[in-house]
Design a protein around this motif. Structure first.
Motif, PDB file in Angstrom:
ATOM      1  N   ILE A  11       0.808  -1.212   0.000  1.00 32.54           N
ATOM      2  CA  ILE A  11       0.000   0.000   0.000  1.00 32.54           C
ATOM      3  C   ILE A  11       0.846   1.270   0.000  1.00 32.54           C
ATOM      4  CG2 ILE A  11      -0.193   0.067   2.525  1.00 32.54           C
ATOM      5  CD1 ILE A  11      -3.019   0.887   0.034  1.00 32.54           C
ATOM      6  N   GLN A  12       2.082   1.196   0.507  1.00 38.38           N
ATOM      7  CA  GLN A  12       2.929   2.384   0.614  1.00 38.38           C
ATOM      8  C   GLN A  12       3.766   2.646  -0.633  1.00 38.38           C
ATOM      9  OE1 GLN A  12       2.512   4.344   3.085  1.00 38.38           O
ATOM     10  NE2 GLN A  12       1.415   3.029   4.523  1.00 38.38           N
ATOM     11  N   SER A  13       3.645   1.824  -1.657  1.00 37.12           N
ATOM     12  CA  SER A  13       4.489   1.963  -2.838  1.00 37.12           C
ATOM     13  C   SER A  13       4.256   3.293  -3.546  1.00 37.12           C
ATOM     14  CB  SER A  13       4.233   0.819  -3.810  1.00 37.12           C
ATOM     15  OG  SER A  13       4.965   1.009  -5.002  1.00 37.12           O
ATOM     16  N   GLU A  14       5.346   3.957  -3.907  1.00 39.04           N
ATOM     17  CA  GLU A  14       5.254   5.253  -4.575  1.00 39.04           C
ATOM     18  C   GLU A  14       4.549   5.139  -5.922  1.00 39.04           C
ATOM     19  OE1 GLU A  14       8.170   8.900  -6.122  1.00 39.04           O
ATOM     20  OE2 GLU A  14       9.035   7.007  -5.409  1.00 39.04           O
ATOM     21  N   GLY A  15       4.800   4.051  -6.652  1.00 38.24           N
ATOM     22  CA  GLY A  15       4.162   3.884  -7.949  1.00 38.24           C
ATOM     23  C   GLY A  15       2.650   3.842  -7.851  1.00 38.24           C
ATOM     24  N   LEU A  16       2.135   3.176  -6.835  1.00 37.06           N
ATOM     25  CA  LEU A  16       0.692   3.093  -6.607  1.00 37.06           C
ATOM     26  C   LEU A  16       0.134   4.459  -6.212  1.00 37.06           C
ATOM     27  CD1 LEU A  16      -1.761   1.010  -6.146  1.00 37.06           C
ATOM     28  CD2 LEU A  16      -1.137   1.182  -3.739  1.00 37.06           C
ATOM     29  N   THR A  17       0.804   5.128  -5.299  1.00 37.65           N
ATOM     30  CA  THR A  17       0.322   6.410  -4.782  1.00 37.65           C
ATOM     31  C   THR A  17       0.281   7.481  -5.865  1.00 37.65           C
ATOM     32  OG1 THR A  17       1.200   5.889  -2.594  1.00 37.65           O
ATOM     33  CG2 THR A  17       0.720   8.197  -3.056  1.00 37.65           C
ATOM     34  N   LEU A  18       1.359   7.573  -6.655  1.00 38.88           N
ATOM     35  CA  LEU A  18       1.400   8.585  -7.711  1.00 38.88           C
ATOM     36  C   LEU A  18       0.349   8.314  -8.780  1.00 38.88           C
ATOM     37  CD1 LEU A  18       5.245   9.134  -8.215  1.00 38.88           C
ATOM     38  CD2 LEU A  18       3.618  10.625  -7.051  1.00 38.88           C
ATOM     39  N   LEU A  19       0.149   7.052  -9.129  1.00 36.29           N
ATOM     40  CA  LEU A  19      -0.861   6.713 -10.128  1.00 36.29           C
ATOM     41  C   LEU A  19      -2.253   7.037  -9.609  1.00 36.29           C
ATOM     42  CD1 LEU A  19      -1.451   5.546 -12.904  1.00 36.29           C
ATOM     43  CD2 LEU A  19      -1.490   3.267 -11.865  1.00 36.29           C
ATOM     44  N   ARG A  20      -2.512   6.713  -8.345  1.00 36.91           N
ATOM     45  CA  ARG A  20      -3.813   7.041  -7.742  1.00 36.91           C
ATOM     46  C   ARG A  20      -4.092   8.538  -7.812  1.00 36.91           C
ATOM     47  NH1 ARG A  20      -3.734   7.073  -1.464  1.00 36.91           N
ATOM     48  NH2 ARG A  20      -2.485   8.885  -2.084  1.00 36.91           N
ATOM     49  N   ASP A  21      -3.119   9.328  -7.366  1.00 38.34           N
ATOM     50  CA  ASP A  21      -3.328  10.771  -7.308  1.00 38.34           C
ATOM     51  C   ASP A  21      -3.534  11.363  -8.697  1.00 38.34           C
ATOM     52  OD1 ASP A  21      -2.994  10.510  -4.602  1.00 38.34           O
ATOM     53  OD2 ASP A  21      -0.938  11.295  -4.570  1.00 38.34           O
ATOM     54  N   SER A  22      -2.844  10.831  -9.691  1.00 39.99           N
ATOM     55  CA  SER A  22      -2.989  11.333 -11.050  1.00 39.99           C
ATOM     56  C   SER A  22      -4.343  10.963 -11.648  1.00 39.99           C
ATOM     57  CB  SER A  22      -1.861  10.783 -11.925  1.00 39.99           C
ATOM     58  OG  SER A  22      -2.013  11.202 -13.258  1.00 39.99           O
ATOM     59  N   LEU A  23      -4.745   9.722 -11.498  1.00 36.47           N
ATOM     60  CA  LEU A  23      -6.001   9.264 -12.093  1.00 36.47           C
ATOM     61  C   LEU A  23      -7.222   9.898 -11.438  1.00 36.47           C
ATOM     62  CD1 LEU A  23      -5.244   5.465 -12.629  1.00 36.47           C
ATOM     63  CD2 LEU A  23      -5.394   7.234 -14.389  1.00 36.47           C
ATOM     64  N   ARG A  24      -7.080  10.313 -10.204  1.00 42.40           N
ATOM     65  CA  ARG A  24      -8.219  10.910  -9.497  1.00 42.40           C
ATOM     66  C   ARG A  24      -8.663  12.234 -10.102  1.00 42.40           C
ATOM     67  NH1 ARG A  24      -7.227   9.723  -2.986  1.00 42.40           N
ATOM     68  NH2 ARG A  24      -8.315   7.707  -2.980  1.00 42.40           N
ATOM     69  N   THR A  25      -7.820  12.840 -10.909  1.00 46.47           N
ATOM     70  CA  THR A  25      -8.221  14.114 -11.512  1.00 46.47           C
ATOM     71  C   THR A  25      -9.319  13.941 -12.555  1.00 46.47           C
ATOM     72  OG1 THR A  25      -6.474  13.954 -13.197  1.00 46.47           O
ATOM     73  CG2 THR A  25      -5.932  15.081 -11.129  1.00 46.47           C
ATOM     74  N   GLU A  35      -1.017  -4.955   2.611  1.00 51.08           N
ATOM     75  CA  GLU A  35      -0.407  -4.125   3.650  1.00 51.08           C
ATOM     76  C   GLU A  35       1.116  -4.240   3.651  1.00 51.08           C
ATOM     77  OE1 GLU A  35      -2.305  -5.577   7.150  1.00 51.08           O
ATOM     78  OE2 GLU A  35      -1.178  -7.469   7.191  1.00 51.08           O
ATOM     79  N   ARG A  36       1.652  -5.287   3.000  1.00 49.66           N
ATOM     80  CA  ARG A  36       3.097  -5.464   2.894  1.00 49.66           C
ATOM     81  C   ARG A  36       3.414  -6.012   1.506  1.00 49.66           C
ATOM     82  NH1 ARG A  36       4.465 -10.884   3.352  1.00 49.66           N
ATOM     83  NH2 ARG A  36       2.847 -12.266   4.188  1.00 49.66           N
ATOM     84  N   GLU A  37       4.674  -6.017   1.165  1.00 51.68           N
ATOM     85  CA  GLU A  37       5.070  -6.509  -0.151  1.00 51.68           C
ATOM     86  C   GLU A  37       4.696  -7.978  -0.331  1.00 51.68           C
ATOM     87  OE1 GLU A  37       9.112  -7.168  -2.832  1.00 51.68           O
ATOM     88  OE2 GLU A  37       9.153  -5.747  -1.160  1.00 51.68           O
ATOM     89  N   ARG A  38       4.102  -8.293  -1.482  1.00 53.04           N
ATOM     90  CA  ARG A  38       3.713  -9.677  -1.794  1.00 53.04           C
ATOM     91  C   ARG A  38       4.252 -10.087  -3.159  1.00 53.04           C
ATOM     92  NH1 ARG A  38      -0.069 -11.694   1.926  1.00 53.04           N
ATOM     93  NH2 ARG A  38       0.570 -13.646   0.953  1.00 53.04           N
ATOM     94  N   GLY A  89      -0.382  -2.120 -10.355  1.00 54.63           N
ATOM     95  CA  GLY A  89       0.913  -1.461 -10.522  1.00 54.63           C
ATOM     96  C   GLY A  89       0.886  -0.060  -9.927  1.00 54.63           C
ATOM     97  N   ILE A  90       1.842   0.744 -10.244  1.00 58.94           N
ATOM     98  CA  ILE A  90       2.965   0.499 -11.151  1.00 58.94           C
ATOM     99  C   ILE A  90       4.030  -0.270 -10.390  1.00 58.94           C
ATOM    100  CG2 ILE A  90       4.762   1.581 -12.543  1.00 58.94           C
ATOM    101  CD1 ILE A  90       2.844   3.986 -12.850  1.00 58.94           C
ATOM    102  N   ASN A  91       4.411  -1.433 -10.895  1.00 57.82           N
ATOM    103  CA  ASN A  91       5.309  -2.323 -10.178  1.00 57.82           C
ATOM    104  C   ASN A  91       6.748  -1.857 -10.225  1.00 57.82           C
ATOM    105  OD1 ASN A  91       5.590  -5.034  -8.829  1.00 57.82           O
ATOM    106  ND2 ASN A  91       7.028  -5.314 -10.517  1.00 57.82           N
ATOM    107  N   LYS A  92       7.436  -2.017  -9.109  1.00 57.61           N
ATOM    108  CA  LYS A  92       8.865  -1.707  -9.037  1.00 57.61           C
ATOM    109  C   LYS A  92       9.652  -2.887  -9.607  1.00 57.61           C
ATOM    110  CE  LYS A  92       8.822  -0.818  -4.597  1.00 57.61           C
ATOM    111  NZ  LYS A  92       9.292  -0.406  -3.247  1.00 57.61           N
ATOM    112  N   GLY A  93       9.992  -2.807 -10.865  1.00 60.90           N
ATOM    113  CA  GLY A  93      10.689  -3.886 -11.542  1.00 60.90           C
ATOM    114  C   GLY A  93       9.840  -4.438 -12.666  1.00 60.90           C
TER     115      GLY A  93
END
Length: 249
Positions: A11-25, A35-38, A89-93
């Protein structure tokens, strides 16, 4: 458009957060992520213990489950209505070649396709210093394309984005899955109490540079787009095995 976002990085991944904030517009967005890396959870579903959900913000939830659990919870419990699109995503790797069979990122998109919802997995070809801002802009373009041209039944997309400025990217390339060359190792160690334990891993990032594959596309500066399906039958072998296995025992 109602978009459900998930990932396997947590949930804390930067790729997820930035994509969420952008798409919300321009869209209604619901986020349901582990809640953790899987990483490498593949298509695991939690059946033998309860799943927990924590609200982390506006329409943003963390779960104790796998990426596939997140899709099921998002669609059936948390999203207000049936999503029009699922993005993992956006997945790291990267997730290219045979790696799609291990990937929790890809499995989440596959689960969306199981449910009949247009879905895609998005990954960035980097191991550090991720250019997420550029990857978000690419993903937005793909969302617009998919919105205008709906995916075929039982098809979902696997997207891999080169880790370069968007201005340096050559465009999109529809590519097949490539072939990675694995160098996996199982390392045996002993803990301070004398017990044996093992680490599974490897350091190989090699692949066969075949033309038309996702590996080659990303190496050449293209965003690779690979349509994946739910039918894993090897259709080229059907004729032979019909000869080998007769109907009468």
């Amino acid at each position: 458009m109602l978009i459900l976002l998930t990932n396997d990085d947590g949930i804390q991944s930067e790729g997820l957060t930035l994509l969420r904030d952008s798409l919300r517009t321009g869209h209604e967005v619901c986020v349901v992520a582990p809640e953790r890396e899987r990483t490498c959870a593949a298509h695991a579903i939690t059946l033998h213990k309860p799943l927990r959900i924590r609200e982390m913000g506006e329409k943003t939830y963390a779960t104790s489950g796998t990426p596939v659990d997140c899709v099921l919870l998002g669609v059936k419990v948390l999203a207000v209505g049936r999503p029009d699109l699922i993005i993992s995503g956006i997945n790291k790797g990267p997730n290219m070649g045979q790696d799609v069979n291990y990937s929790g990122t890809v499995a989440a998109a596959k689960e969306g396709a199981f449910l009949g919802i247009p879905s895609m997995a998005v990954s960035i070809n980097a191991r550090r210093h991720y250019r997420f801002a550029d990857a978000v802009r690419v993903t937005e373009k793909i969302v617009r394309i998919v919105g205008a041209h709906p995916l075929a039944d039982s098809t979902f997309l696997n997207i891999n984005i080169p880790d370069i400025p968007i201005g340096d990217m050559k465009g999109f390339m529809v590519a097949t899955l490539g072939k990675r060359i694995y160098n996996d190792k199982v390392i045996r160690r002993t803990d301070p109490r004398g017990g044996t334990y093992y680490w599974i891993g490897g350091d190989s990032v090699a692949y066969e540079p075949l033309k038309g594959t996702d590996f080659r596309a990303v190496e050449e500066g293209y965003v690779s787009v690979t349509p994946l399906g739910l039918d894993t039958t090897n259709h080229s072998s059907i004729h032979n095995y019909k000869k080998y296995f007769r109907r009468v025992l």
